[in-house]
Enzyme design. Sequence first.
Site, short mmCIF file in Angstrom:
data_model
loop_
_atom_site.label_atom_id
_atom_site.label_comp_id
_atom_site.label_asym_id
_atom_site.label_seq_id
_atom_site.Cartn_x
_atom_site.Cartn_y
_atom_site.Cartn_z
N GLY A 72 17.71 -17.10 -20.82
CA GLY A 72 16.41 -16.40 -20.91
C GLY A 72 15.63 -16.92 -21.92
O GLY A 72 16.24 -17.62 -22.90
N GLU B 182 24.75 -19.44 -27.44
CA GLU B 182 23.94 -20.73 -27.92
C GLU B 182 24.20 -22.01 -26.96
O GLU B 182 24.62 -23.13 -27.50
CB GLU B 182 24.18 -21.08 -29.36
CG GLU B 182 23.63 -19.96 -30.10
CD GLU B 182 22.40 -19.43 -30.15
OE1 GLU B 182 21.22 -20.41 -29.43
OE2 GLU B 182 21.63 -18.57 -30.77
N GLN C 246 23.11 -23.54 -24.69
CA GLN C 246 22.22 -24.65 -24.43
C GLN C 246 22.53 -25.81 -25.26
O GLN C 246 22.23 -27.11 -25.10
CB GLN C 246 20.75 -24.24 -24.86
CG GLN C 246 20.22 -24.12 -26.33
CD GLN C 246 20.87 -22.47 -26.61
OE1 GLN C 246 21.37 -21.82 -25.89
NE2 GLN C 246 20.15 -22.25 -27.96
#
Length: 196
Positions: free
Chosen positions: A9, A86, A88
């Site tokens: 998101g 985290e 990503q």
Amino acid sequence: MSGLIFYYGPMGAGKSTFALQTQFNQRQQGRAGLLVTNRDRSGNAQVTSRIGLESEAELIDDDTDLYTLVSSRHETDALDFVICDEAQFLTPAQVEHLARLVDVEHIDVFAFGLLTDFRSRLFPGAARLVEIADEVHRMQAIVLCWCGAPAILNARIVDDRMVRSGEVIAVGDTASGPVSYRALCRKHYVDGRIGR
């Protein structure tokens, strides 16, 4: 049956909060797990949320072999789950490590992170998670642009201006600082308008 589940998101969607809630819920059921993070906003070995929740975590970096780290712990202290905040920032190889933990060690893996960077491009780790995760879920928390429309993209703000170039990774927060981020709707992201 174990699985690799990715929750994503925009900034402010509650990803770290949900990661910590997931850890709490898993432990309430008597399950043992490991919480890991890469580049938490605090800069410390912990997962922190903007609403004030936090927990100690294993701090990893781009060179961490997640399969070896977790499987070696699993040999001495049986693990039921891993939570990665985290996500990503994971390398594609580290995402492969997480999938291997699911497939070989039968450990549930919950990954939480952004999908796109400030240029609206997929992070390599997030892209690999979308490609191979057993489940991919967009966070349902309501994040609004300054105009009131749903915010879906993350703008990087430097000196009160939106920037579209620079190093892909510059850890910041939505608070004041040299680098901050603001979630915007697509229209205002494209227009580069960060506020009224």
